[in-house]
Design an enzyme around this catalytic site. Structure first.
Site, short mmCIF file in Angstrom:
data_model
loop_
_atom_site.label_atom_id
_atom_site.label_comp_id
_atom_site.label_asym_id
_atom_site.label_seq_id
_atom_site.Cartn_x
_atom_site.Cartn_y
_atom_site.Cartn_z
N CYS A 52 3.92 -4.39 -6.73
CA CYS A 52 4.50 -3.51 -5.71
C CYS A 52 4.63 -2.06 -6.14
CB CYS A 52 5.83 -4.05 -5.20
SG CYS A 52 6.80 -4.80 -6.45
N CYS A 86 12.86 1.70 -8.74
CA CYS A 86 12.72 2.72 -7.68
C CYS A 86 13.98 3.55 -7.46
CB CYS A 86 12.36 2.06 -6.37
SG CYS A 86 10.76 1.29 -6.42
N LYS A 102 3.77 6.31 -3.90
CA LYS A 102 3.55 5.67 -2.59
C LYS A 102 2.68 6.56 -1.70
CE LYS A 102 5.88 1.88 -3.11
NZ LYS A 102 5.24 0.58 -2.98
N GLU A 119 -0.70 5.64 -2.83
CA GLU A 119 -1.00 4.27 -2.40
C GLU A 119 -1.42 4.24 -0.93
OE1 GLU A 119 2.37 1.54 -1.86
OE2 GLU A 119 1.22 -0.01 -2.85
N SER A 168 -0.76 -9.47 -9.10
CA SER A 168 -0.65 -10.16 -7.80
C SER A 168 -1.52 -9.48 -6.74
CB SER A 168 0.81 -10.14 -7.36
OG SER A 168 0.90 -10.45 -6.01
N GLU A 213 -8.68 0.82 0.01
CA GLU A 213 -8.49 -0.63 0.15
C GLU A 213 -7.35 -0.95 1.11
OE1 GLU A 213 -8.30 1.12 -2.66
OE2 GLU A 213 -9.25 0.10 -4.34
N GLU A 244 4.28 -13.67 -2.82
CA GLU A 244 4.13 -13.58 -4.28
C GLU A 244 4.60 -14.87 -4.97
OE1 GLU A 244 4.16 -9.60 -5.90
OE2 GLU A 244 5.74 -10.23 -7.24
N GLU A 260 1.91 -17.42 -4.54
CA GLU A 260 0.81 -17.12 -5.46
C GLU A 260 1.19 -17.54 -6.89
OE1 GLU A 260 -0.04 -12.93 -5.54
OE2 GLU A 260 -1.82 -13.15 -6.81
#
Ligand code: HC0
Ligand code: SF4
Length: 565
Positions: free
Chosen positions: A298, A504, A357, A360, A318, A365, A278, A281
């Site tokens: 994230c 989190c 999560k 996710e 990102s 993807e 990251e 990037e």
């Protein structure tokens, strides 16, 4: 003011309830959370004044000279009646409810000695009344257990600005549901699970993936590999009566080995990888000066929020996979490459503080050849249930160390679990001066703290560049920031967003945590960071060797993602 005949001073408390609780009396509530607006629906918090008038203490401000009582015969009678009325239209399958032992309605019924319910309905009538909505990968809605407190509605709209659920219909038919009673999976729900975190009963519960983990563990043809997220270690101990905020990671490792996991690793290791990818990037974008700010990626609930509400901003999110997903894809590829003879199938189980999560991990993807990089996501509470079921006496375990090599992490990866942690970890990589003092001083930059929005500037060592950075948690705060960016009222180079207020550590899969608990959890993560030998991601030797090996040509394939909703 006088409470039960004793003088109790008050200062900034916004209602009588807070003053009473400060005085050490736990007034009951079903619909009050200090972090949400006051709804005043359940009336359990009633108090009686010297004239015999009854007030809902949550919605009455304290006044000098006030005299109130908290437990008179009238109040006791009203509370019992209120509970009986709630129970009259509530299914009572307590023994098979996943909230058994953790339900406010059950708790208050016990506390107020409710041993029979008038106006009883047959069990069948309860079961048939509303259909259960099982469509979401993260949570299950059972309207038959809803007591209309509205906590979930306010959380979803006020804190998260999502508004996927609301009150519908009137009178006896009143219910909480998505618009047109659509399945939750077809709404704008972002899977953050904060609704379930505040639900006092079993009306919104987290998907239970424990049986799938047991099945994998009992299958000898499977190699079950676990990753444990940063925030889990400072919350799981609470489920076993340990000190709030205590870092119990070594006990978690010991418990997971006893349960039967083949290897136990740390998501913080993958967070170190995220920091590197990251930051690269970010520096690339900074150099080109376009598509800024770079938003972090994230938190999957945040990613889904952008997809739903601001799809045009997706190019600024990102492309880094979250650490959970980096871990999964890397683990599977690495194992295949280094153990071609082993014919066991690898099952990656994540232990996360998070319900999003789960969603996710199931995204198209994030699959390789049709197989998910992460197979099963357990919440912190899910793992606690497994430990409890196994009969392991958690507190008495001998501490054990993580497996290697994916158990090696820097403090930078560890602090991802608290709002501002990703930003601080990136700053540790961006700055040239990696001395102990310099790394320590970053804690004063403005990224730390539980405020929902943090904005600060960071002068770089080139003497020219001043980075403008924002850190937000809670999607409502993210929305306000996006509006400021869109109206050009503000500009940032880098923006960190976590959906759960505080990050989190306050994920919906953790034992429920209000501000004080969050503070302790954040403190514990920062203290553990300070104790780690490695403070920035570049120092992690395992990461360097991966970049010389499997990641040399495959870093984009394994560590990045392009979402196409
Ligand atoms: Fe988090 Fe994570 S820090 S999202 O908040 O980035 O769930 O704890 O595991 O993936 O590392 C959650 C926590 C993670 C991921 C990491 C990030
Ligand atoms: Fe999950 Fe963390 Fe995002 Fe909350 S802030 S939805 S726990 S990733």
């Amino acid at each position: 003011m006088m409470i039960n005949g004793e003088r109790v001073p008050f200062t900034n408390e916004k209602n009588i309830l807070d003053v009473v609780r400060k005085a050490g009396i736990d007034l009951p509530t079903l619909c009050y959370y200090s972090e949400l607006s006051v709804y005043g629906a359940c009336r359990m918090c009633i108090v009686e004044d010297h004239r015999g008038s009854i007030h809902a203490s949550c919605s009455t401000p304290p006044k000098n000279g006030m005299e109130i009582w908290t437990n008179t015969p009238t109040l006791q009678k009203h509370r019992r009646t209120l509970l009986r009325l709630l129970l009259a239209s509530h299914c009572r399958e307590c023994t098979t409810c996943s909230k058994n032992g953790n339900c406010k309605l059950q708790d208050l019924s016990k506390r107020f000695g409710i041993d029979e319910v008038r106006f009883d309905k047959s069990e069948k009538a309860f079961k048939d009344e509303y259909k259960i909505d099982d469509s979401s990968p993260s949570i299950t809605r059972n309207p038959n257990k809803c007591i209309h407190c509205g906590d979930c509605v306010r959380m979803c709209s006020e804190t998260q600005n999502v508004g996927a659920i609301d009150f519908a219909l009137r009178g006896y038919n009143l219910m909480v549901c998505p618009a047109f009673d659509m399945p939750l999976a077809e709404t704008e729900c972002v899977n953050c699970g904060q609704c379930s975190a505040v639900c006092p009963t079993g009306a919104i519960i987290i998907k239970n993936d424990v049986p799938a983990v047991w099945k994998a563990i009992h299958d000898k043809k499977k190699r079950v590999v676990a990753q444990v997220a940063p925030a889990v270690r400072v919350a799981l101990g609470e489920a076993f009566g340990m000190k709030e905020g205590e870092n119990v990671m070594p006990l978690i490792v010991a418990a997971m080995r006893k349960i039967g996991f083949d290897e136990v690793y740390d998501t913080s290791f993958a967070a170190d990888l995220t920091v590197i990818e990251e930051t690269n990037e970010f520096l690339h974008k900074l150099e080109n000066g376009n598509d800024l700010p770079l938003f972090t990626s994230c938190c999957p609930a945040w990613v889904k929020y952008v997809e739903n509400k601001h799809p045009e901003l997706m190019s600024q999110v990102s492309t880094c996979k979250s650490p959970q997903q980096m871990f999964g894809s890397l683990m599977k590829a690495y194992w295949k490459e280094s153990n071609p003879e082993d014919d066991r199938e690898t099952v990656v189980v994540s232990v996360m503080p998070c319900t999003a999560k789960k969603a996710e991990a199931g995204r198209e993807e994030l699959k390789t050849d049709g197989i998910s990089d992460v197979d099963i996501v357990l919440t912190t509470e899910g793992l606690a249930d497994m430990i409890y079921e196994s009969g392991i006496v958690f507190k008495d375990l001998e501490p054990e160390a993580m497996d290697m090599p994916f158990g090696m992490y820097s403090g930078a990866g560890l602090i991802f679990g608290v709002s501002g942690g990703v930003t601080e970890a990136v700053i540790r990589k961006v700055i040239q001066d990696k001395s102990h003092t310099s790394i320590n001083n970053i804690k004063f930059c403005g990224a730390r703290g539980l405020e929902g929005t943090k904005e600060f500037e960071l002068p770089l060592e080139d003497g020219e560049t001043v980075l403008k950075i924002a850190v937000v948690s809670g999607l409502g705060n993210a929305e306000k920031l996006i509006q400021k960016i869109k109206s050009k009222e503000a500009f940032y180079h880098f923006v960190e967003v976590m959906a759960c207020p505080g990050g989190c550590i306050a994920g919906a899969g953790q034992p429920f945590g209000l501000t004080d608990k969050k503070k302790l959890r954040a403190k514990a993560l920062y203290a553990s960071d300070k104790q780690t030998q490695l403070r920035h991601a570049d120092e992690n030797p395992m990461i360097s060797s991966l970049y010389e090996g499997i990641l040399k040509d495959r870093s984009h394939e394994l560590l990045h993602v392009h979402y196409h909703k």
